[in-house]
Scaffold this motif. Structure first.
Motif, short mmCIF file in Angstrom:
data_model
loop_
_atom_site.label_atom_id
_atom_site.label_comp_id
_atom_site.label_asym_id
_atom_site.label_seq_id
_atom_site.Cartn_x
_atom_site.Cartn_y
_atom_site.Cartn_z
N GLN A 171 0.86 -1.18 0.00
CA GLN A 171 0.00 0.00 0.00
C GLN A 171 0.90 1.23 0.00
O GLN A 171 1.81 1.34 0.82
CB GLN A 171 -0.91 0.02 1.22
CG GLN A 171 -2.19 -0.77 1.07
CD GLN A 171 -3.19 -0.10 0.13
OE1 GLN A 171 -3.08 1.10 -0.14
NE2 GLN A 171 -4.14 -0.86 -0.38
N LYS A 186 -4.61 -5.13 17.05
CA LYS A 186 -3.88 -6.31 16.60
C LYS A 186 -2.54 -6.41 17.32
O LYS A 186 -1.89 -5.41 17.58
CB LYS A 186 -3.65 -6.26 15.08
CG LYS A 186 -4.95 -6.33 14.27
CD LYS A 186 -4.69 -6.62 12.82
CE LYS A 186 -5.99 -6.81 12.07
NZ LYS A 186 -5.77 -7.22 10.66
N ILE A 244 -3.44 0.46 14.52
CA ILE A 244 -3.33 -0.99 14.27
C ILE A 244 -2.99 -1.72 15.57
O ILE A 244 -3.56 -2.77 15.88
CB ILE A 244 -2.27 -1.27 13.19
CG1 ILE A 244 -2.77 -0.78 11.82
CG2 ILE A 244 -1.95 -2.77 13.12
CD1 ILE A 244 -1.77 -0.96 10.70
N LEU A 288 -5.97 -2.81 9.13
CA LEU A 288 -7.03 -3.11 10.09
C LEU A 288 -7.94 -4.24 9.61
O LEU A 288 -8.42 -5.05 10.41
CB LEU A 288 -7.87 -1.86 10.36
CG LEU A 288 -7.17 -0.73 11.13
CD1 LEU A 288 -8.05 0.51 11.16
CD2 LEU A 288 -6.81 -1.17 12.55
N GLN A 289 -8.19 -4.28 8.31
CA GLN A 289 -9.16 -5.23 7.76
C GLN A 289 -8.53 -6.55 7.30
O GLN A 289 -9.18 -7.58 7.33
CB GLN A 289 -9.91 -4.59 6.59
CG GLN A 289 -10.74 -3.38 7.00
CD GLN A 289 -11.40 -2.70 5.81
OE1 GLN A 289 -11.21 -3.10 4.65
NE2 GLN A 289 -12.19 -1.67 6.07
N GLY A 290 -7.25 -6.50 6.87
CA GLY A 290 -6.61 -7.68 6.31
C GLY A 290 -6.12 -8.65 7.37
O GLY A 290 -5.95 -8.30 8.54
N ASN A 291 -5.89 -9.88 6.95
CA ASN A 291 -5.40 -10.93 7.84
C ASN A 291 -3.91 -11.12 7.58
O ASN A 291 -3.51 -12.01 6.82
CB ASN A 291 -6.18 -12.22 7.60
CG ASN A 291 -5.78 -13.32 8.57
OD1 ASN A 291 -5.29 -13.04 9.67
ND2 ASN A 291 -5.97 -14.56 8.17
N ARG A 313 -6.35 1.25 6.41
CA ARG A 313 -7.57 0.47 6.16
C ARG A 313 -7.24 -1.01 5.94
O ARG A 313 -7.87 -1.90 6.51
CB ARG A 313 -8.31 1.05 4.95
CG ARG A 313 -9.61 0.33 4.63
CD ARG A 313 -10.39 1.09 3.57
NE ARG A 313 -9.61 1.32 2.36
CZ ARG A 313 -9.10 2.50 2.02
NH1 ARG A 313 -9.30 3.56 2.78
NH2 ARG A 313 -8.40 2.64 0.89
N GLN A 314 -6.22 -1.27 5.10
CA GLN A 314 -5.88 -2.66 4.80
C GLN A 314 -5.26 -3.35 6.01
O GLN A 314 -5.47 -4.54 6.24
CB GLN A 314 -4.92 -2.71 3.61
CG GLN A 314 -4.79 -4.10 3.00
CD GLN A 314 -4.28 -4.04 1.57
OE1 GLN A 314 -4.42 -3.02 0.89
NE2 GLN A 314 -3.67 -5.13 1.12
#
Length: 228
Positions: A31, A71, A67, A42-45, A39-40
């Motif tokens: 990114q 996480k 983050i 927070l949302q991605g694994n 955004r990625q």
């Protein structure tokens, strides 16, 4: 295959780092913007995030803070800024490492592997003796939770590891170099200022008067000692 998110606005640098990581069997998403990276992230694994703190839009410190709030995966900060205040700020927000540019791609790969290996060992460990009690501090090694005088206090991964290591080695003088090697498990360009920052944060949580610590004592010219 481990998944890594690389948040880096310089395209050529990001692609070089991605190539070296992919050669070493990592899957890498890139990114280039702060908003997209946050955004990625927070949302991605993802198994690990590499974040350049100097960027337009949402800065790296804010991304790190948001983050880390949700996480607990390894998070590595990268920056061309060498000032200690930036390291202090980044590590204080919960980053696991701070890498100063320029660095070789092979060094980045080595650090990524070291942090992932340590995270896997911690996540997969089964501890027979689960809880330690000392100085009104309750340490649940299996749940990785700390209660001080009955109140749960949040600890970052490295803060928790440092506390457990000190408690397991009571009344021993441990040098910054020893602590760096055992907790961070990295010998490449060892930056002992990382240890100093985490000691300060640890004292803020376990000492009544962090400026005059009773438990985690500085032994000038030698290191630190956890008094029991």
């Amino acid at each position: 295959m481990k998944k890594i998110l690389l948040i880096e606005d310089e395209v050529s640098i990001a692609e070089l780092q991605r190539d070296y990581l992919e050669i070493n069997d990592f899957y890498v998403d890139i990114q280039h913007t702060g908003d997209g990276g946050l955004r990625q992230g927070l949302q991605g694994n993802y198994d690990l995030i590499i974040l350049d703190i100097m960027r337009p839009g949402v800065n790296g410190f804010e991304i790190c803070k948001q983050i880390r709030a949700v996480k607990n995966i390894p998070l590595l900060l990268v920056s061309a800024k060498k000032e200690d205040i930036d390291k202090v700020r980044g590590l204080g927000l919960g980053a696991d490492d701070y890498i100063t540019k320029p660095f070789s791609p092979s060094e980045l790969v080595a650090r990524v592997k070291a942090h992932l290996a340590r995270y896997e060992r911690l996540a997969g460990s089964q501890v027979v003796t689960n809880t330690i009690f000392v100085h009104g501090i309750s340490i649940d090694k299996l749940a990785r939770k700390v209660h001080i005088n009955g109140e749960e206090i949040p600890f970052t991964t490295k803060e928790f590891d440092l506390l457990v290591f000190f408690v397991k080695h009571p009344n021993q003088v441990l040098s910054k170099e020893q602590l760096y090697e055992r907790i961070w498990e990295l010998e490449l360009a060892a930056d002992v200022s990382t240890v100093t920052v985490h000691i300060r944060k640890l004292r803020e949580k376990i000492e009544r008067d962090p400026a005059h610590p009773k438990f985690l004592e500085t032994v000038w010219g030698a290191g630190y000692r956890f008094n029991v």
